[in-house]
Motif scaffolding. Structure first.
Motif, PDB file in Angstrom:
ATOM      1  N   PRO A 324       0.631  -1.273   0.268  1.00 17.29           N
ATOM      2  CA  PRO A 324       0.129   0.097   0.062  1.00 17.29           C
ATOM      3  C   PRO A 324       0.717   1.154  -0.016  1.00 17.29           C
ATOM      4  O   PRO A 324       0.136   2.309  -0.044  1.00 17.29           O
ATOM      5  CB  PRO A 324      -0.900  -0.072   1.288  1.00 17.29           C
ATOM      6  N   GLU A 325       2.239   1.247   0.029  1.00 20.11           N
ATOM      7  CA  GLU A 325       3.036   2.291   0.110  1.00 20.11           C
ATOM      8  C   GLU A 325       3.160   2.934  -1.297  1.00 20.11           C
ATOM      9  O   GLU A 325       3.413   3.833  -1.577  1.00 20.11           O
ATOM     10  CB  GLU A 325       4.513   2.108   0.807  1.00 20.11           C
ATOM     11  N   VAL A 326       2.735   2.060  -2.328  1.00 21.31           N
ATOM     12  CA  VAL A 326       3.006   2.285  -3.590  1.00 21.31           C
ATOM     13  C   VAL A 326       1.752   3.220  -4.001  1.00 21.31           C
ATOM     14  O   VAL A 326       0.399   2.828  -3.858  1.00 21.31           O
ATOM     15  CB  VAL A 326       3.057   1.198  -4.569  1.00 21.31           C
ATOM     16  N   PRO A 327       1.703   4.417  -4.434  1.00 14.47           N
ATOM     17  CA  PRO A 327       0.556   5.390  -4.841  1.00 14.47           C
ATOM     18  C   PRO A 327      -0.148   4.595  -6.005  1.00 14.47           C
ATOM     19  O   PRO A 327       0.338   3.938  -7.034  1.00 14.47           O
ATOM     20  CB  PRO A 327       1.518   6.512  -5.422  1.00 14.47           C
ATOM     21  N   GLY A 328      -1.430   4.714  -5.829  1.00 20.29           N
ATOM     22  CA  GLY A 328      -2.174   4.230  -6.710  1.00 20.29           C
ATOM     23  C   GLY A 328      -2.374   2.663  -6.821  1.00 20.29           C
ATOM     24  O   GLY A 328      -3.339   2.296  -7.601  1.00 20.29           O
ATOM     25  N   LEU A 329      -1.966   1.944  -5.967  1.00 19.23           N
ATOM     26  CA  LEU A 329      -1.963   0.521  -5.940  1.00 19.23           C
ATOM     27  C   LEU A 329      -3.288   0.228  -4.918  1.00 19.23           C
ATOM     28  O   LEU A 329      -3.096   0.659  -3.804  1.00 19.23           O
ATOM     29  CB  LEU A 329      -0.830  -0.088  -5.373  1.00 19.23           C
ATOM     30  N   GLU A 330      -3.830  -0.666  -5.545  1.00 20.45           N
ATOM     31  CA  GLU A 330      -4.983  -1.409  -4.627  1.00 20.45           C
ATOM     32  C   GLU A 330      -4.843  -2.940  -4.872  1.00 20.45           C
ATOM     33  O   GLU A 330      -4.822  -3.530  -5.742  1.00 20.45           O
ATOM     34  CB  GLU A 330      -6.360  -1.134  -5.216  1.00 20.45           C
ATOM     35  N   LEU A 405       7.682  -1.167  -8.366  1.00 20.54           N
ATOM     36  CA  LEU A 405       6.483  -0.576  -8.450  1.00 20.54           C
ATOM     37  C   LEU A 405       6.648   0.895  -8.437  1.00 20.54           C
ATOM     38  O   LEU A 405       5.789   1.647  -9.082  1.00 20.54           O
ATOM     39  CB  LEU A 405       5.317  -1.310  -7.626  1.00 20.54           C
ATOM     40  N   THR A 406       7.017   1.489  -7.386  1.00 20.80           N
ATOM     41  CA  THR A 406       7.008   2.744  -7.123  1.00 20.80           C
ATOM     42  C   THR A 406       7.847   3.606  -8.175  1.00 20.80           C
ATOM     43  O   THR A 406       7.301   4.540  -8.870  1.00 20.80           O
ATOM     44  CB  THR A 406       7.999   3.092  -5.682  1.00 20.80           C
ATOM     45  N   ARG A 407       8.815   2.826  -8.575  1.00 24.82           N
ATOM     46  CA  ARG A 407       9.628   3.691  -9.936  1.00 24.82           C
ATOM     47  C   ARG A 407       8.539   3.602 -11.265  1.00 24.82           C
ATOM     48  O   ARG A 407       8.352   4.560 -11.847  1.00 24.82           O
ATOM     49  CB  ARG A 407      10.881   2.753 -10.238  1.00 24.82           C
TER      50      ARG A 407
END
Length: 413
Positions: A324-330, A405-407
């Motif tokens: 959940p730290e990754v923006p936009g990830l669900e 994923l963040t990148r």
């Protein structure tokens, strides 16, 4: 007090050296293999067992009277006993070797399906793999059997009230349910399913393709009637699977395929069948693959399911904290009990793009509908990305996934 109640973390990273492929580089990066739910990597004992059998003892089994055939037959049949012990099956004769879970389910659909009467129903759930859907559709179309669907909750658990409704008229002959979803990681309360099915007069089949990788299976404790699994997910080779069934049911079922080794005698006028399990094992089987499966079972048992389960529970908890730290990830679904499978989506990024870009970082995940198109429609999705864990997965690899994923996310904003 909470710390005292927390599960003990088990670090199996020392076992990674047993898997030679994990030292490979992908696009110049260390391989991070998070696609084990599709097919697990193979440890050296499996590789060596199959290579040794080819080098030193290979021959066709059962029909040969020479030393090499007898030695290979003994090795093959020893695995049947080994699988029976793994499942706590009452008899090794209840173990039927197939080529995979899909063939095992098709066998039941064909042979047990022949015992069902038109108007009876088969129940599956909304989260089934196509392997536990299409064979029942074919049976429906061929034999006039009704196919009923038990719903799932929005969280991704089996809806037991919905299951009770589809069982309520007493016309269900079989309930065929996944023991663990390959998309959501949902672990189904199998004993509760079996109790409900039997109370309604139905038999029950569990697809254990995912569950047997993560937990010990006891078919007696589950009160199952059929249980299937596949070798390639359990650190063994592809091309081998298992059907366990109650002997009384297997005895009553007609053969699935005709040919050699499944007969007692043959004339031009008729044939009579061999006893179970050989009645269902026509032709030369996957001899080397069965031997490899035996080595895989020995390998897993040398580690212990308790250690594997604690290790994977720690990985799942770590992933659920970090993803959940990754923006936009669900994360898709929130089942009460989740095995080592997590599906997810990312805003404005197609799952196929996620998987392709992760691959550039050496990270292997699965993307698509995961052979569960009806489940995708139930969830309002067309595809997800999926990370799945094994005994060789580490927290550090999950951290690499999150960082990658963040990148990726920065490329789409």
């Amino acid at each position: 007090m909470d710390d005292l109640m927390a599960p003990v973390r088990v670090d199996l990273s020392a076992r990674r050296g047993d898997f030679p492929i994990l030292s490979e580089k992908v696009h110049g990066r260390d391989l991070v293999f998070l696609d084990s739910a599709a097919s697990a990597q193979k440890p050296l004992p499996v590789i060596d067992a199959m290579a040794d059998a080819m080098r030193h003892q290979y021959a066709n089994i059962h029909r040969g009277l020479h030393w090499m055939s007898e030695r290979t037959t003994d090795a093959y049949e020893a695995v049947r006993s080994q699988v029976a012990a793994l499942l706590n099956a009452p008899s090794q004769d209840e173990i039927v070797f197939t080529h995979n879970s899909t063939e095992a389910i098709n066998l039941v659909a064909h042979s047990f399906g022949a015992l069902l009467k038109p108007g009876q129903a088969v129940v599956i759930s909304e989260m089934e793999h196509h392997a536990n859907l299409v064979p029942w559709q074919m049976l429906r179309d061929r034999a006039g059997i009704e196919l009923r669907i038990a719903p799932i909750t929005d969280a991704g658990d089996l809806d037991f009230d919905g299951l009770a409704r589809v069982l309520s008229d007493g016309q269900v002959g079989l309930v065929a349910i996944t023991h663990m979803s390959n998309v959501l990681g949902t672990v189904v309360d199998a004993r509760r399913v079996a109790d409900m099915a039997h109370a309604a007069g139905a038999r029950v089949l569990f697809d254990g393709s995912q569950s047997i990788v993560h937990r010990a299976i006891d078919v007696v404790a589950l009160d199952a009637d059929f249980f299937v699994f596949t070798g390639h997910k359990l650190y063994g080779p592809s091309g081998v699977g298992v059907l366990w069934g109650r002997m009384a049911l297997l005895d009553a079922m007609p053969p699935f395929m005709g040919g050699g080794d499944m007969i007692s005698s043959v004339s031009f006028e008729q044939a009579t069948w061999a006893r179970v399990p050989h009645k269902f094992e026509a032709g030369t089987p996957a001899i080397l693959e069965v031997i490899g499966l035996g080595a895989a079972i020995s390998y897993v048992e040398s580690i212990g399911y308790d250690a594997i389960a604690r290790h994977e529970a720690d990985l799942v908890a770590h992933a659920l904290r970090r993803l959940p730290e990754v923006p936009g990830l669900e994360i898709v679904g929130a089942p009460v009990e989740r095995g080592g499978v997590i599906s997810f989506t990312m805003a404005d990024v197609h799952p196929h793009d996620i998987a392709t870009l992760l691959d550039r970082s050496g990270v292997a995940v699965r993307a698509g509908h995961h052979c569960a198109e009806p489940l995708m429609r139930r969830l309002g999705l067309t595809a997800t990305a999926r990370a799945s864990f094994a005994l060789y997965t580490t927290r550090a690899e999950i951290d690499v996934l999150v960082d990658s994923l963040t990148r990726i996310r920065t490329l789409f904003v």
